[in-house]
Design a protein around this motif. Structure first.
Motif, PDB file in Angstrom:
ATOM      1  N   ILE A 106      -7.679   8.557  38.338  1.00  0.00           N
ATOM      2  CA  ILE A 106      -8.041   6.881  38.189  1.00  0.00           C
ATOM      3  C   ILE A 106      -8.904   6.562  37.193  1.00  0.00           C
ATOM      4  O   ILE A 106      -8.613   5.575  36.621  1.00  0.00           O
ATOM      5  N   SER A 107      -9.852   7.294  36.724  1.00  0.00           N
ATOM      6  CA  SER A 107     -10.576   6.911  35.501  1.00  0.00           C
ATOM      7  C   SER A 107      -9.868   6.838  34.279  1.00  0.00           C
ATOM      8  O   SER A 107      -9.912   6.102  33.717  1.00  0.00           O
ATOM      9  N   LEU A 108      -9.057   7.984  34.203  1.00  0.00           N
ATOM     10  CA  LEU A 108      -8.279   7.969  33.038  1.00  0.00           C
ATOM     11  C   LEU A 108      -7.089   6.920  33.037  1.00  0.00           C
ATOM     12  O   LEU A 108      -6.803   6.352  31.872  1.00  0.00           O
ATOM     13  N   LEU A 109      -6.702   6.485  34.140  1.00  0.00           N
ATOM     14  CA  LEU A 109      -5.683   5.379  34.347  1.00  0.00           C
ATOM     15  C   LEU A 109      -6.427   4.124  33.896  1.00  0.00           C
ATOM     16  O   LEU A 109      -5.877   3.154  33.312  1.00  0.00           O
ATOM     17  N   ALA A 229      -8.741   2.180  19.369  1.00  0.00           N
ATOM     18  CA  ALA A 229      -7.989   2.345  20.846  1.00  0.00           C
ATOM     19  C   ALA A 229      -8.687   3.534  21.362  1.00  0.00           C
ATOM     20  O   ALA A 229      -9.077   3.700  22.588  1.00  0.00           O
ATOM     21  N   THR A 230      -8.677   4.767  20.592  1.00  0.00           N
ATOM     22  CA  THR A 230      -9.263   5.854  20.869  1.00  0.00           C
ATOM     23  C   THR A 230     -10.841   5.804  21.423  1.00  0.00           C
ATOM     24  O   THR A 230     -11.257   6.440  22.202  1.00  0.00           O
ATOM     25  N   LEU A 231     -11.532   5.029  20.456  1.00  0.00           N
ATOM     26  CA  LEU A 231     -12.825   4.869  21.005  1.00  0.00           C
ATOM     27  C   LEU A 231     -13.243   3.726  22.206  1.00  0.00           C
ATOM     28  O   LEU A 231     -14.132   3.498  22.814  1.00  0.00           O
ATOM     29  N   THR A 232     -12.129   2.937  22.410  1.00  0.00           N
ATOM     30  CA  THR A 232     -12.215   1.908  23.433  1.00  0.00           C
ATOM     31  C   THR A 232     -12.079   2.680  24.832  1.00  0.00           C
ATOM     32  O   THR A 232     -12.595   2.299  25.900  1.00  0.00           O
ATOM     33  N   VAL A 233     -11.056   3.528  24.910  1.00  0.00           N
ATOM     34  CA  VAL A 233     -11.005   4.344  26.246  1.00  0.00           C
ATOM     35  C   VAL A 233     -12.195   4.658  26.857  1.00  0.00           C
ATOM     36  O   VAL A 233     -12.525   4.613  27.960  1.00  0.00           O
ATOM     37  N   PRO A 234     -13.033   5.633  26.092  1.00  0.00           N
ATOM     38  CA  PRO A 234     -14.514   6.018  26.778  1.00  0.00           C
ATOM     39  C   PRO A 234     -15.321   4.674  27.153  1.00  0.00           C
ATOM     40  O   PRO A 234     -16.166   4.862  28.142  1.00  0.00           O
ATOM     41  N   ALA A 235     -15.158   3.734  26.357  1.00  0.00           N
ATOM     42  CA  ALA A 235     -16.099   2.396  26.760  1.00  0.00           C
ATOM     43  C   ALA A 235     -15.584   1.933  28.125  1.00  0.00           C
ATOM     44  O   ALA A 235     -16.489   1.469  28.768  1.00  0.00           O
ATOM     45  N   VAL A 236     -14.235   1.771  28.188  1.00  0.00           N
ATOM     46  CA  VAL A 236     -13.811   1.145  29.282  1.00  0.00           C
ATOM     47  C   VAL A 236     -13.907   2.149  30.556  1.00  0.00           C
ATOM     48  O   VAL A 236     -14.356   1.821  31.631  1.00  0.00           O
ATOM     49  N   MET A 237     -13.866   3.348  30.395  1.00  0.00           N
ATOM     50  CA  MET A 237     -14.252   4.397  31.488  1.00  0.00           C
ATOM     51  C   MET A 237     -15.792   4.336  32.038  1.00  0.00           C
ATOM     52  O   MET A 237     -15.983   4.334  33.190  1.00  0.00           O
ATOM     53  N   LEU A 238     -16.848   4.036  30.782  1.00  0.00           N
ATOM     54  CA  LEU A 238     -17.817   3.986  31.334  1.00  0.00           C
ATOM     55  C   LEU A 238     -18.313   2.617  31.932  1.00  0.00           C
ATOM     56  O   LEU A 238     -19.087   2.622  33.084  1.00  0.00           O
TER      57      LEU A 238
END
Length: 307
Positions: A106-109, A229-238
């Motif tokens: 879910i977090s990765l999604l 986009a690569t750096l946005t994924v961890p920001a969204v997960m946080l």
């Protein structure tokens, strides 16, 4: 005059020998060169394989273990890691490893879907503003400045309170507040590109604005876009983990890494493994994406190429 002289051009100079097809240097491209530079960055390459391993663990793992993430054993309760339950069990007797895997799904999604939403909105918005310029650009970017002034987390919380705690609404809400930086970066790149000769040639040929934006400008700014986009994924997960920590994210019986971390911190003094395992996997995913983003930034920058 000999037969050789008859075949020579005037002046008797021997023309240079054309290289055989096997001697010709193979063509290159931005993406091939970027991959070669990325391979030389061992930390970025290790981060890439680590992130892929985490994704494989979360996606495939639940099908390979005999436990159900929702199966409860209240008599067993919370037990420490063992040969039977590698990550231990939670307070309801559920296997923590399976819950960590499905929480990772879910977090990765959330990270990929919300980043995709922000990618589409930010790239199209920024490219349009940068290409049209003038008053249109000024109005569009002032809107971005206004949205920047708003507290993003409060905006997402208000959306979820107003429209319900839907997981898909959370994807959309997070994506709608993460596109602003993307739009600014794309706009800056498009402003530089629109002065190039190939854009002026497209305009002189009478191409429509949409064709120039989508077929000529956007493909040429995809390098920085991929990095962001690569750096946005961890920001969204946080951000999703923070919302789940507040109880506004993924709702039971589903679980994300944020939900598991929230449950773990409530019992970390008695059952520390409930926090250690999901938090460790979450941290590894964030670190790998951050290092991979740094490596992609260097790899896609031609100035970093070595002679």
């Amino acid at each position: 005059m000999t037969a050789l002289d008859a075949r020579l051009p005037s002046g008797g100079a021997i023309p240079p020998r054309l290289p055989a097809s096997g001697d010709r240097e193979a063509g290159s491209s931005l993406w091939r060169d970027a991959w070669q530079r990325l391979k030389r960055n061992r930390l970025a390459l290790f981060s890439l394989f680590l992130f892929l391993a985490i994704c494989l663990f979360c996606i495939v793992g639940p099908w390979l273990v005999p436990w159900d993430s929702q199966a409860q054993d209240l008599l067993m309760g919370a037990t420490a890691p063992s040969a039977r339950h590698w990550f231990g069990t939670d307070t309801l007797g559920r296997d923590l490893m399976v819950r960590t895997m499905e929480g990772g799904r879910i977090s990765l999604l959330v990270g990929t879907v919300a980043t995709g939403v922000s990618l589409v909105i930010g790239v199209v918005y920024g490219a349009t503003a940068g290409y049209l310029g003038g008053r249109v650009d000024a109005v569009m970017m002032r809107l971005v400045d206004i949205l920047y002034a708003l507290p993003f987390t409060i905006f997402v919380i208000l959306l979820m309170v107003a429209f319900g705690r839907s997981m898909w609404l959370m994807f959309f809400a997070i994506g709608c507040v993460e596109w602003l930086s993307m739009a600014r970066i794309v706009r800056a790149g498009v402003i530089d590109l629109r002065k190039q000769e190939f854009i002026e040639a497209a305009v002189s040929l009478g191409y429509s604005h949409s064709r120039i934006i989508f077929r000529h400008l956007i493909p040429n700014v995809m390098g920085p876009v991929i990095v962001i986009a690569t750096l946005t994924v961890p920001a969204v997960m946080l951000l999703e983990a923070f919302l789940s920590f507040l109880g506004l994210g993924v709702q039971p019986p589903d679980a994300s890494w944020g939900v598991l971390i929230n449950e773990g911190q409530q019992n970390m003094a008695i059952f520390p493994w409930l926090l250690i395992f999901p938090a460790s996997l979450f941290a590894l995913a964030l670190f790998s994406l951050s290092f991979l983003g740094d490596g992609l930034r260097d790899a896609l920058d031609p100035k970093t190429a070595k002679d």
